[in-house]
Design an enzyme around this catalytic site. Structure first.
Site, PDB file in Angstrom:
ATOM      1  N   ASP A  40      12.748  -9.050   1.538  1.00 24.37           N
ATOM      2  CA  ASP A  40      11.802  -8.162   2.115  1.00 24.37           C
ATOM      3  C   ASP A  40      10.405  -7.749   1.200  1.00 24.37           C
ATOM      4  O   ASP A  40      10.512  -7.709   0.047  1.00 24.37           O
ATOM      5  CB  ASP A  40      11.966  -6.865   2.191  1.00 24.37           C
ATOM      6  CG  ASP A  40      11.438  -5.791   2.473  1.00 24.37           C
ATOM      7  OD1 ASP A  40      10.855  -5.486   3.726  1.00 24.37           O
ATOM      8  OD2 ASP A  40      10.750  -4.314   1.552  1.00 24.37           O
ATOM      9  N   TYR A  45       3.386  -4.271  -2.941  1.00 23.60           N
ATOM     10  CA  TYR A  45       4.135  -4.440  -3.717  1.00 23.60           C
ATOM     11  C   TYR A  45       3.343  -5.470  -5.015  1.00 23.60           C
ATOM     12  O   TYR A  45       2.636  -6.445  -4.429  1.00 23.60           O
ATOM     13  CB  TYR A  45       5.625  -5.595  -3.251  1.00 23.60           C
ATOM     14  CG  TYR A  45       5.925  -4.088  -3.146  1.00 23.60           C
ATOM     15  CD1 TYR A  45       6.187  -2.461  -2.624  1.00 23.60           C
ATOM     16  CD2 TYR A  45       7.443  -5.130  -1.562  1.00 23.60           C
ATOM     17  CE1 TYR A  45       6.858  -2.518  -1.432  1.00 23.60           C
ATOM     18  CE2 TYR A  45       7.714  -3.953  -1.086  1.00 23.60           C
ATOM     19  CZ  TYR A  45       8.008  -2.932  -0.802  1.00 23.60           C
ATOM     20  OH  TYR A  45       8.484  -2.192  -0.050  1.00 23.60           O
ATOM     21  N   LYS A  71       5.407  -6.124   5.210  1.00 22.85           N
ATOM     22  CA  LYS A  71       4.739  -5.148   6.527  1.00 22.85           C
ATOM     23  C   LYS A  71       3.656  -4.518   6.513  1.00 22.85           C
ATOM     24  O   LYS A  71       2.153  -5.981   6.526  1.00 22.85           O
ATOM     25  CB  LYS A  71       5.026  -4.079   5.193  1.00 22.85           C
ATOM     26  CG  LYS A  71       6.230  -3.986   5.252  1.00 22.85           C
ATOM     27  CD  LYS A  71       7.121  -2.872   3.873  1.00 22.85           C
ATOM     28  CE  LYS A  71       8.472  -2.873   2.632  1.00 22.85           C
ATOM     29  NZ  LYS A  71       9.118  -4.189   2.220  1.00 22.85           N
ATOM     30  N   PHE A 225      18.620   2.517  -5.457  1.00 19.51           N
ATOM     31  CA  PHE A 225      19.150   3.084  -6.343  1.00 19.51           C
ATOM     32  C   PHE A 225      18.130   4.183  -7.476  1.00 19.51           C
ATOM     33  O   PHE A 225      18.124   4.695  -8.195  1.00 19.51           O
ATOM     34  CB  PHE A 225      18.925   1.958  -7.964  1.00 19.51           C
ATOM     35  CG  PHE A 225      19.845   1.256  -8.114  1.00 19.51           C
ATOM     36  CD1 PHE A 225      21.534   1.273  -7.736  1.00 19.51           C
ATOM     37  CD2 PHE A 225      19.010  -0.164  -8.063  1.00 19.51           C
ATOM     38  CE1 PHE A 225      22.170  -0.193  -7.740  1.00 19.51           C
ATOM     39  CE2 PHE A 225      20.366  -1.585  -7.838  1.00 19.51           C
ATOM     40  CZ  PHE A 225      21.909  -0.831  -7.418  1.00 19.51           C
ATOM     41  N   ASN A 226      17.530   5.383  -6.109  1.00 23.05           N
ATOM     42  CA  ASN A 226      16.371   5.955  -6.063  1.00 23.05           C
ATOM     43  C   ASN A 226      15.152   5.266  -7.730  1.00 23.05           C
ATOM     44  O   ASN A 226      15.453   6.358  -8.082  1.00 23.05           O
ATOM     45  CB  ASN A 226      16.669   7.078  -6.538  1.00 23.05           C
ATOM     46  CG  ASN A 226      18.015   8.282  -5.013  1.00 23.05           C
ATOM     47  OD1 ASN A 226      19.006   7.934  -5.424  1.00 23.05           O
ATOM     48  ND2 ASN A 226      17.479   8.389  -4.497  1.00 23.05           N
ATOM     49  N   SER A 227      15.053   5.136  -7.391  1.00 21.06           N
ATOM     50  CA  SER A 227      13.870   4.297  -8.177  1.00 21.06           C
ATOM     51  C   SER A 227      14.790   4.449  -9.658  1.00 21.06           C
ATOM     52  O   SER A 227      14.248   3.425 -10.879  1.00 21.06           O
ATOM     53  CB  SER A 227      12.581   4.958  -8.853  1.00 21.06           C
ATOM     54  OG  SER A 227      11.866   4.769  -7.295  1.00 21.06           O
TER      55      SER A 227
END
Length: 338
Positions: A40, A45, A71, A225-227
């Site tokens: 992805d 990015y 995206k 991992f929440n960043s």
């Protein structure tokens, strides 16, 4: 059907950390050689850098083995003052600015531009990106861009799907309240839910995920991992949802890590496996920017985790009591569909 683990390529756009070309290539090749087939990426990015790097690996592979998502929503262009360009929170990346465009022509332009950067003549999954207050700046702008999508951009996605150019339409979700909005307006195949169903937070169990269950809409979990906080634990420099963690967020991570240690399970293993225990979650897509990180992620996701660990986390109030934890995971390379 997606494999249970894929590769999230945001870090290869140099999110917070510079990544050499050698490390990027080795990381992607290591993921491929280990059996990862779902990748992805997005124009945002590294402002195109991630797509270029992912494409340089994938265009050399058998296309029938690849599952590729990118995206739409942003168009990249050369900056008016290149010498003054600011990369923002990207530690590096390419020097292109962007503007949001969810119109019919904007979606088609973003799709064609991504094909060029990737060096691929098709993608499998196309995802509506960052249509939320966090990125748009205001509720009024979200409403305006949602109207733009409804009046043209979604028709472009539907046309691409009807023509067989893509297999599924997704929407990236970073904020609570957006899933019901999308479901009311659009025929979405799946959501890429980032940050909001992790071992660190599960408020989406109130309404968002039950709605997906009711409508049979699949979930892919990004930013598991929440960043970073739930990969490294509460160490100096750890990020939580792209920001410095608060003292409460650090304390919660510390307590979850302590429970994991009592059961001899790495915190990152519990963080990777927790979302997959929900039957509506199809896949997790952890990122990496060094080869050993991919190896660690694969080892973590295959690790046996005792049911008592989840029971203790619930008993201590560290994960919600209604979070599914009974499903037994069986993640083996030979079972990953391609």
């Amino acid at each position: 059907m997606l494999p249970q683990i894929g590769f999230g390529a945001a870090p290869l756009g140099e999110l917070f950390t510079k990544v050499t070309e050698r490390d990027a290539e080795a990381t992607l090749e290591g993921a491929w050689n280990a059996g990862i087939r779902y990748f992805d990426t997005a124009p945002w990015y590294g402002r195109g850098q991630s797509e270029h790097r992912v494409g340089r690996l994938l265009y050399r592979q058998d296309r029938n083995e690849v599952i590729l998502s990118t995206k739409v929503g942003r168009i990249l262009r050369a900056p008016a003052r290149p010498a003054e360009f600011d990369t923002g929170f990207w530690a590096g990346g390419l020097h292109f600015e962007h503007y949001f465009d969810y119109s019919y022509d904007g979606v088609m332009r973003a799709y064609e531009d991504s094909l060029q950067r990737l060096g691929m003549n098709r993608v499998d999954l196309l995802i509506i990106h960052d249509l939320d207050v966090w990125h748009q700046g205001s509720r009024a702008m979200v409403e305006a861009k949602t109207a733009q999508l409804a009046n043209g951009g979604f028709r472009a996605l539907a046309d691409l799907k009807a023509a067989g150019a893509i297999k599924a339409i997704g929407a990236g979700i970073n904020e609570l309240g957006m899933i019901p909005r999308f479901v009311d307006l659009f025929d979405i195949d799946f959501f890429l839910l980032a940050l909001k169903y992790t071992i660190g937070e599960q408020d989406t169990l109130d309404a968002e995920i039950p709605l997906c269950v009711e409508r049979n809409i699949g979930l892919v979990i990004g930013a598991v991992f929440n960043s970073g906080l739930y990969a490294t634990g509460p160490v100096t420099g750890a990020k939580y949802n792209y920001s410095e963690p608060t003292s409460d967020q650090l304390d919660k991570a510390r307590r979850i890590q302590a429970v994991c240690r009592r059961h001899q399970v790495p915190l990152a293993a519990a963080a990777l496996q927790f979302p997959l225990l929900h039957p509506q979650v199809t896949s997790v897509i952890p990122g990496a920017f060094r080869p050993e990180q991919t190896e660690e992620n694969l080892a973590h996701v295959r690790r046996d985790i005792p049911a008592d660990l989840w029971a203790e986390l619930k008993h201590e109030g560290l994960i919600r009591p209604d979070a599914p934890t009974a499903q037994q995971l069986d993640i083996r390379e030979e079972t990953w569909p391609t």
